[in-house]
Design a protein around this motif. Structure first.
Motif, PDB file in Angstrom:
ATOM      1  N   CYS B 127       0.793  -1.243   0.000  1.00 53.97           N
ATOM      2  CA  CYS B 127       0.000   0.000   0.000  1.00 53.97           C
ATOM      3  C   CYS B 127       0.825   1.294   0.000  1.00 53.97           C
ATOM      4  CB  CYS B 127      -0.962  -0.013   1.179  1.00 53.97           C
ATOM      5  SG  CYS B 127      -1.839  -1.576   1.347  1.00 53.97           S
ATOM      6  N   PRO B 128       1.897   1.416   0.818  1.00 55.85           N
ATOM      7  CA  PRO B 128       2.580   2.721   0.870  1.00 55.85           C
ATOM      8  C   PRO B 128       3.172   3.157  -0.472  1.00 55.85           C
ATOM      9  CG  PRO B 128       3.184   1.405   2.774  1.00 55.85           C
ATOM     10  CD  PRO B 128       2.453   0.490   1.820  1.00 55.85           C
ATOM     11  N   ALA B 129       3.377   2.233  -1.393  1.00 57.80           N
ATOM     12  CA  ALA B 129       3.977   2.592  -2.689  1.00 57.80           C
ATOM     13  C   ALA B 129       3.100   3.564  -3.473  1.00 57.80           C
ATOM     14  CB  ALA B 129       4.219   1.327  -3.517  1.00 57.80           C
ATOM     15  N   ALA B 130       1.791   3.519  -3.220  1.00 56.94           N
ATOM     16  CA  ALA B 130       0.857   4.321  -4.024  1.00 56.94           C
ATOM     17  C   ALA B 130       0.775   5.782  -3.571  1.00 56.94           C
ATOM     18  CB  ALA B 130      -0.534   3.693  -3.961  1.00 56.94           C
ATOM     19  N   PHE B 131       1.275   6.077  -2.359  1.00 54.87           N
ATOM     20  CA  PHE B 131       0.993   7.394  -1.779  1.00 54.87           C
ATOM     21  C   PHE B 131       2.236   8.277  -1.701  1.00 54.87           C
ATOM     22  CE2 PHE B 131      -2.402   4.639  -0.690  1.00 54.87           C
ATOM     23  CZ  PHE B 131      -3.527   5.442  -0.797  1.00 54.87           C
ATOM     24  N   ASP B 132       2.231   9.324  -2.511  1.00 47.34           N
ATOM     25  CA  ASP B 132       3.286  10.334  -2.463  1.00 47.34           C
ATOM     26  C   ASP B 132       3.087  11.128  -1.180  1.00 47.34           C
ATOM     27  OD1 ASP B 132       5.200  12.222  -2.985  1.00 47.34           O
ATOM     28  OD2 ASP B 132       4.131  13.184  -4.646  1.00 47.34           O
ATOM     29  N   LEU B 133       4.168  11.326  -0.417  1.00 52.42           N
ATOM     30  CA  LEU B 133       4.066  12.094   0.826  1.00 52.42           C
ATOM     31  C   LEU B 133       4.709  13.461   0.683  1.00 52.42           C
ATOM     32  CD1 LEU B 133       5.022   9.226   3.333  1.00 52.42           C
ATOM     33  CD2 LEU B 133       2.754   9.824   2.463  1.00 52.42           C
ATOM     34  N   GLY B 134       5.342  13.693  -0.485  1.00 47.84           N
ATOM     35  CA  GLY B 134       6.090  14.935  -0.692  1.00 47.84           C
ATOM     36  C   GLY B 134       7.576  14.726  -0.477  1.00 47.84           C
ATOM     37  N   GLU B 135       7.984  13.474  -0.330  1.00 46.75           N
ATOM     38  CA  GLU B 135       9.383  13.158  -0.031  1.00 46.75           C
ATOM     39  C   GLU B 135      10.329  13.470  -1.193  1.00 46.75           C
ATOM     40  OE1 GLU B 135       7.003  10.522  -0.210  1.00 46.75           O
ATOM     41  OE2 GLU B 135       7.533   9.808  -2.192  1.00 46.75           O
ATOM     42  N   THR B 136      11.623  13.592  -0.863  1.00 44.69           N
ATOM     43  CA  THR B 136      12.644  13.731  -1.906  1.00 44.69           C
ATOM     44  C   THR B 136      12.680  12.427  -2.702  1.00 44.69           C
ATOM     45  OG1 THR B 136      13.916  15.029  -0.313  1.00 44.69           O
ATOM     46  CG2 THR B 136      15.079  14.304  -2.313  1.00 44.69           C
ATOM     47  N   CYS B 137      12.707  11.310  -1.983  1.00 43.23           N
ATOM     48  CA  CYS B 137      12.624  10.004  -2.653  1.00 43.23           C
ATOM     49  C   CYS B 137      12.262   8.916  -1.653  1.00 43.23           C
ATOM     50  CB  CYS B 137      13.923   9.674  -3.382  1.00 43.23           C
ATOM     51  SG  CYS B 137      15.330   9.462  -2.314  1.00 43.23           S
ATOM     52  N   LYS B 138      11.886   7.780  -2.197  1.00 44.83           N
ATOM     53  CA  LYS B 138      11.559   6.614  -1.371  1.00 44.83           C
ATOM     54  C   LYS B 138      12.783   5.702  -1.277  1.00 44.83           C
ATOM     55  CE  LYS B 138       6.588   6.327  -2.416  1.00 44.83           C
ATOM     56  NZ  LYS B 138       6.367   7.457  -3.334  1.00 44.83           N
ATOM     57  N   ILE B 139      12.936   5.088  -0.113  1.00 42.86           N
ATOM     58  CA  ILE B 139      14.015   4.116   0.093  1.00 42.86           C
ATOM     59  C   ILE B 139      13.360   2.817   0.553  1.00 42.86           C
ATOM     60  CG2 ILE B 139      16.024   3.518   1.511  1.00 42.86           C
ATOM     61  CD1 ILE B 139      16.633   6.504   1.806  1.00 42.86           C
ATOM     62  N   VAL B 140      13.649   1.718  -0.115  1.00 44.75           N
ATOM     63  CA  VAL B 140      13.110   0.432   0.338  1.00 44.75           C
ATOM     64  C   VAL B 140      14.210  -0.310   1.091  1.00 44.75           C
ATOM     65  CG1 VAL B 140      13.552  -0.658  -1.936  1.00 44.75           C
ATOM     66  CG2 VAL B 140      11.957  -1.730  -0.327  1.00 44.75           C
ATOM     67  N   VAL B 141      13.831  -0.805   2.278  1.00 41.63           N
ATOM     68  CA  VAL B 141      14.778  -1.560   3.095  1.00 41.63           C
ATOM     69  C   VAL B 141      14.329  -3.010   3.064  1.00 41.63           C
ATOM     70  CG1 VAL B 141      15.761  -1.855   5.403  1.00 41.63           C
ATOM     71  CG2 VAL B 141      15.082   0.432   4.633  1.00 41.63           C
ATOM     72  N   PHE B 142      15.218  -3.916   2.710  1.00 43.94           N
ATOM     73  CA  PHE B 142      14.821  -5.316   2.874  1.00 43.94           C
ATOM     74  C   PHE B 142      15.971  -6.135   3.410  1.00 43.94           C
ATOM     75  CE2 PHE B 142      16.380  -6.909  -1.181  1.00 43.94           C
ATOM     76  CZ  PHE B 142      16.215  -8.299  -1.162  1.00 43.94           C
ATOM     77  N   SER B 143      15.650  -7.098   4.248  1.00 44.29           N
ATOM     78  CA  SER B 143      16.689  -7.816   4.982  1.00 44.29           C
ATOM     79  C   SER B 143      16.931  -9.167   4.328  1.00 44.29           C
ATOM     80  CB  SER B 143      16.257  -7.987   6.433  1.00 44.29           C
ATOM     81  OG  SER B 143      15.096  -8.768   6.498  1.00 44.29           O
ATOM     82  N   ILE B 144      18.136  -9.691   4.549  1.00 45.72           N
ATOM     83  CA  ILE B 144      18.499 -10.920   3.834  1.00 45.72           C
ATOM     84  C   ILE B 144      17.730 -12.147   4.335  1.00 45.72           C
ATOM     85  CG2 ILE B 144      20.785  -9.972   3.319  1.00 45.72           C
ATOM     86  CD1 ILE B 144      21.932 -12.062   5.252  1.00 45.72           C
ATOM     87  N   THR B 145      16.997 -11.991   5.435  1.00 47.28           N
ATOM     88  CA  THR B 145      16.160 -13.117   5.887  1.00 47.28           C
ATOM     89  C   THR B 145      14.893 -13.245   5.035  1.00 47.28           C
ATOM     90  OG1 THR B 145      15.105 -11.634   7.457  1.00 47.28           O
ATOM     91  CG2 THR B 145      16.909 -12.960   8.296  1.00 47.28           C
ATOM     92  N   GLU B 146      14.649 -12.257   4.173  1.00 47.40           N
ATOM     93  CA  GLU B 146      13.391 -12.245   3.408  1.00 47.40           C
ATOM     94  C   GLU B 146      13.467 -12.962   2.062  1.00 47.40           C
ATOM     95  OE1 GLU B 146      11.494  -8.262   3.406  1.00 47.40           O
ATOM     96  OE2 GLU B 146      13.030  -7.757   4.859  1.00 47.40           O
ATOM     97  N   GLY B 147      14.681 -13.327   1.633  1.00 46.57           N
ATOM     98  CA  GLY B 147      14.812 -14.029   0.345  1.00 46.57           C
ATOM     99  C   GLY B 147      15.123 -13.074  -0.789  1.00 46.57           C
ATOM    100  N   GLU B 148      15.911 -13.581  -1.744  1.00 44.56           N
ATOM    101  CA  GLU B 148      16.401 -12.734  -2.849  1.00 44.56           C
ATOM    102  C   GLU B 148      15.288 -12.228  -3.756  1.00 44.56           C
ATOM    103  OE1 GLU B 148      17.451 -15.875  -2.382  1.00 44.56           O
ATOM    104  OE2 GLU B 148      19.632 -15.872  -2.129  1.00 44.56           O
ATOM    105  N   ASP B 149      14.185 -12.969  -3.841  1.00 45.92           N
ATOM    106  CA  ASP B 149      13.167 -12.643  -4.850  1.00 45.92           C
ATOM    107  C   ASP B 149      12.088 -11.670  -4.358  1.00 45.92           C
ATOM    108  OD1 ASP B 149      12.070 -14.418  -3.105  1.00 45.92           O
ATOM    109  OD2 ASP B 149      11.197 -15.738  -4.633  1.00 45.92           O
TER     110      ASP B 149
END
Lengths: 113, 229
Positions: B127-149
């Motif tokens: 859901c958060p991908a759809a909503f512009d908040l006025g940010e400079t940019c979005k950063i996605v954080v993902f951890s290696i326990t979540e799988g490469e895909d």
């Protein structure tokens, strides 16, 4: 469930237009949704009925025009259709694609009395 | 007798949010602020990453944080304990932050002129991908326990982000995680995405993250100067 927020956005636009035109009844709402947009048409249809309850949009038919995803392939310099993100170019198999269309979620037109 | 009329509208469904986001962006640019909207699934380590980053960045500039969670103010308290102002937004039944919530929260923060505002979005990769908040940019954080895909399973958020931070690299010896494959998958959905590999626990990779932030500051300054010409 961001689809509910999206449906409330649709209803807000419809209410504004109905108010502007001094209308009281909405017969149909036509949306354009791209294949690469942030919501699936079936989820919007599912949420819409609930979101429209006791608003001017209650009972209105919801017509969704589904538009294809389009990307520019940087490897073969061609515009190609893709069904979803992460797909390769159907012509050359490259993943160097820049999406150019199909991200839209728009209220296109209304039929009002 | 009533007559049925066809009214052309042609309006983006998220117009209202996008308008408020544009207002927020105007405020942020006027305050010479870099704003990063952090997105991830729950448990990827966003808050741990932020606690380390703000503790180190606060020495050289103003830093503030807006925390979004369904419930509790635990995350804002963790940031405040690091000596940085933080405002908690509880979204209740909502699955994402929207631009109006950020506008309200920003007014509750002290002035951060020339600094950085981090927005920690609700842990949710859709859901958060759809909503512009006025940010400079979005950063996605993902951890290696979540799988490469993960980038292939949840492409929208990776497509919307300028930077992918791969976290928990200190666990690499315990897990069979292929960093190269994760980057390849992310670039299938976003060929331009930058990538930084870190451990929020040990601090590995944070120098690269700060260098990346400095490059964004330089880019924003140049854009602002070009606009002024």
């Amino acid at each position: 469930m961001h689809e509910m927020a999206i449906c409330l956005g649709i209803i807000q636009i419809v209410e504004e237009k109905v108010h502007e035109r001094s209308s009281s009844r909405v017969r149909s709402i036509c949306l354009e949704m791209g294949a690469l947009s942030h919501a699936a048409p079936e989820a919007i249809r599912f949420c819409f009925a609930a979101a429209a309850t006791r608003t001017v949009a209650e009972g209105a038919a919801l017509n969704i025009v589904e538009l294809p995803g389009v990307a520019w392939c940087m490897s073969c310099s061609k515009s190609v259709e893709i069904a979803r993100r992460g797909e390769c170019c159907p012509c050359c198999g490259s993943y160097h694609l820049q999406v150019t269309a199909g991200e839209q979620m728009r209220v296109k037109e209304l039929e009002i009395d | 007798m009533t007559r049925t009329r066809l009214v052309e509208i042609e309006r983006d469904i998220l117009d209202k949010n996008n308008g408020i986001a544009a207002n927020n962006r105007g405020l942020f640019v006027a305050d010479d602020l870099l704003v990063f909207n952090l997105l991830s699934s729950p448990g990827a380590g966003k808050t741990t990453l932020l606690v380390r980053a703000v503790s180190e960045l606060k020495c050289s500039r103003w830093v503030g944080v807006i925390e979004g969670d369904q419930q509790t103010s635990n995350d804002a308290k963790r940031i405040q304990a690091a000596g940085v102002p933080a405002v908690q937004i509880n979204t209740g039944k909502n699955c994402h932050l929207d631009a109006a919530m950020i506008g309200d929260a920003y007014r509750r923060l002290p002035l951060l002129s020339g600094g950085i505002l981090f927005i920690e979005n609700v842990g949710n990769l859709i859901c958060p991908a759809a909503f512009d908040l006025g940010e400079t940019c979005k950063i996605v954080v993902f951890s290696i326990t979540e799988g490469e895909d993960k980038p292939l399973k949840y492409p929208d958020v990776f497509a919307a982000s300028s930077l992918m931070v791969i976290n928990k690299i200190d666990l690499a010896s315990l897990l069979e995680f292929d960093v190269g494959k994760a980057i390849e998958y992310a670039r299938r959905v976003n060929p331009k995405i930058d990538v930084i590999v870190v451990s929020a626990r040990t601090g590995e990779g944070f120098a690269a993250l700060y260098a990346w932030i400095d490059r964004q500051a330089g880019r924003q300054r140049r854009a602002f100067e070009d606009k002024g010409r």
